[in-house]
Design a protein around this motif. Structure first.
Motif, PDB file in Angstrom:
ATOM      1  N   ALA A 330      85.934  11.652 -67.069  1.00  0.00           N
ATOM      2  CA  ALA A 330      84.798  12.598 -65.597  1.00  0.00           C
ATOM      3  C   ALA A 330      83.867  12.343 -65.736  1.00  0.00           C
ATOM      4  N   GLU A 331      83.480  12.954 -64.560  1.00  0.00           N
ATOM      5  CA  GLU A 331      82.514  13.161 -64.150  1.00  0.00           C
ATOM      6  C   GLU A 331      81.745  14.283 -63.536  1.00  0.00           C
ATOM      7  N   ALA A 332      80.251  14.633 -63.807  1.00  0.00           N
ATOM      8  CA  ALA A 332      79.787  15.865 -62.886  1.00  0.00           C
ATOM      9  C   ALA A 332      78.227  15.443 -62.519  1.00  0.00           C
ATOM     10  N   VAL A 333      78.082  15.937 -61.819  1.00  0.00           N
ATOM     11  CA  VAL A 333      76.513  15.989 -60.794  1.00  0.00           C
ATOM     12  C   VAL A 333      75.683  17.268 -60.973  1.00  0.00           C
ATOM     13  N   PHE A 334      74.129  16.561 -61.317  1.00  0.00           N
ATOM     14  CA  PHE A 334      73.308  16.956 -61.534  1.00  0.00           C
ATOM     15  C   PHE A 334      72.277  16.805 -60.839  1.00  0.00           C
ATOM     16  N   ALA A 335      71.142  17.552 -61.557  1.00  0.00           N
ATOM     17  CA  ALA A 335      69.697  17.537 -60.729  1.00  0.00           C
ATOM     18  C   ALA A 335      68.523  17.381 -61.669  1.00  0.00           C
ATOM     19  N   ILE A 336      67.464  16.511 -60.679  1.00  0.00           N
ATOM     20  CA  ILE A 336      66.461  17.177 -61.045  1.00  0.00           C
ATOM     21  C   ILE A 336      65.544  17.378 -60.839  1.00  0.00           C
ATOM     22  N   TYR A 337      64.821  18.826 -61.318  1.00  0.00           N
ATOM     23  CA  TYR A 337      63.759  19.324 -60.880  1.00  0.00           C
ATOM     24  C   TYR A 337      62.202  19.658 -61.949  1.00  0.00           C
ATOM     25  N   ASN A 338      61.202  20.657 -61.518  1.00  0.00           N
ATOM     26  CA  ASN A 338      59.950  20.694 -62.123  1.00  0.00           C
ATOM     27  C   ASN A 338      60.808  20.865 -63.327  1.00  0.00           C
ATOM     28  N   GLU A 339      61.151  22.194 -63.336  1.00  0.00           N
ATOM     29  CA  GLU A 339      61.967  23.265 -64.072  1.00  0.00           C
ATOM     30  C   GLU A 339      63.315  22.139 -65.297  1.00  0.00           C
ATOM     31  N   GLY A 340      63.374  21.255 -64.840  1.00  0.00           N
ATOM     32  CA  GLY A 340      63.967  20.471 -65.744  1.00  0.00           C
ATOM     33  C   GLY A 340      65.589  20.148 -65.048  1.00  0.00           C
ATOM     34  N   ILE A 341      66.857  19.218 -65.764  1.00  0.00           N
ATOM     35  CA  ILE A 341      68.110  19.656 -65.652  1.00  0.00           C
ATOM     36  C   ILE A 341      68.619  20.876 -65.434  1.00  0.00           C
ATOM     37  N   ALA A 342      69.254  21.139 -64.022  1.00  0.00           N
ATOM     38  CA  ALA A 342      69.696  21.874 -63.196  1.00  0.00           C
ATOM     39  C   ALA A 342      70.833  21.887 -62.373  1.00  0.00           C
ATOM     40  N   ASP A 343      71.724  22.257 -61.659  1.00  0.00           N
ATOM     41  CA  ASP A 343      72.954  22.513 -61.043  1.00  0.00           C
ATOM     42  C   ASP A 343      72.567  21.768 -59.885  1.00  0.00           C
ATOM     43  N   PRO A 344      72.541  21.204 -58.619  1.00  0.00           N
ATOM     44  CA  PRO A 344      71.828  20.677 -57.486  1.00  0.00           C
ATOM     45  C   PRO A 344      72.172  22.373 -56.638  1.00  0.00           C
TER      46      PRO A 344
END
Length: 346
Positions: A330-344
């Protein structure tokens, strides 16, 4: 008539049994010095420590010929040492029910993204090897940085209540990245940095030697995570061409086996990143994504969970379960922010 045990005695025995069981569960390894209480001389124990053995479990997991290779350990001594080690660490069969109870000690470390945690069944699993592979800028190193912080969180918050050990082979570790991630999770940045043990590896031989030092560190303090970023970069540059392929794979297999031993001995999560290579054979035109992780079957067979990362829109990244003994594809979408990995956030 045999005397019946009083209720107080029975309760006391139950308490002792419970305490012993709790002590066994809390301690995932037995220090090698314990052998001194079972007929092994302190001198021989010191020789084993000098040879890189720090736990009784490490002896059980090592081929006999490697123990004999330790200076001052003869075949007779080796047999005696292994005999006592096997008495301390049962290695026989058990029922699936008993193994299921043992696996309840497995901890899952949050990635910082709820969607990604859901994909992984709760997070990165301890006692196993998790491989992250993908192109550059797909989030491999950023996820490793986030895990170095989240592994220090309490268990009830998705952490491992332990330190992180980071082996950097590409020069991409940035301690300043940990500060905003720590602040996001309500941790003191100074404490978080103190709880990350870092080493830069400059050659494949140095990379393997660092694992011996890591074993010593893991016996002295509680670690929840080991990161190797990347596990294959140095092997890829030092062994080139088909003529050296066999030697490279043998060395890589030895390194991965040593990582697995640490995961089994200390119940830590091992996360290693991997590079990809473009397929240039005839099959590439029939493949949606012609890039594949390097390391071949050695890497494929020796890691438990393989995660494929690719770029999405903007800061978004897509993680796919490429291979796992328990997780569905399966797949999952996440995002990269200044405060680390998080949900989009979109």
């Amino acid at each position: 008539m045999p005397r019946q045990k009083s209720k107080a005695v029975e309760e006391e025995e139950e308490t002792v049994e419970t305490t012993t069981a709790e002590e066994t569960e809390e301690s995932s390894f037995i220090p090698i010095q314990e052998l001194e209480q079972h007929g092994i001389s302190a001198t021989d124990v010191k020789k084993l420590v000098a040879g890189g053995f720090h736990t009784v479990q490490s002896l059980i997991m090592t081929p006999r010929k490697n123990i004999i290779a330790v200076k001052g350990i003869s075949e007779a001594k080796c047999d005696k040492i292994l005999e006592q080690a096997q008495k301390l660490v049962p290695t026989g069969f058990s029922t699936a029910s008993e193994y299921a109870v043992k696996r309840q000690n497995i901890v899952r470390i949050t990635t910082g993204s709820k969607e990604l945690d859901k994909l992984l069944g709760g997070g990165i699993e301890t006692n196993s090897l998790t491989e992250l592979f993908g192109e550059f800028r797909t989030g491999k190193t950023q996820l490793c940085h986030t895990l170095c912080v989240t592994c220090q969180l309490p268990l009830e918050s998705g952490g491992g209540e332990g330190k992180a050990l980071y082996i950097d082979t590409e020069g991409t570790f940035r301690p300043e990245r940990l500060t905003p991630i720590a602040e996001r999770f309500g941790l003191k940045a100074e404490d978080v940095l103190d709880n990350v043990t870092f080493a830069r590896a400059y050659s494949s031989d140095h990379q393997e030697k660092l694992l011996i030092e890591a074993a010593k560190a893991l016996t002295e303090s509680h670690f929840a995570l080991i990161v190797v970023d990347s596990a294959t970069a140095l092997y890829r540059t030092e062994y080139s061409g088909r003529g050296e392929l066999s030697a490279r794979q043998i060395k890589l297999a030895g390194f991965l086996r040593a990582l697995q031993k640490l995961a089994d001995e200390f119940n830590v999560a091992v996360v290693l990143t991997n590079q990809v290579v473009a397929q240039v054979d005839g099959a590439a035109m029939f493949t949606a994504d012609p890039k594949k992780p390097i390391g071949g079957n050695i890497m494929a067979h020796m890691t438990q969970t393989r995660l494929s990362l690719r770029k999405g829109r903007g800061e978004q990244r897509v993680c796919k379960v490429y291979d796992s003994p328990s997780l569905p594809e399966a797949e999952a979408v996440f995002a990269i922010y200044n405060e680390g990995i998080a949900d989009p956030k979109d």
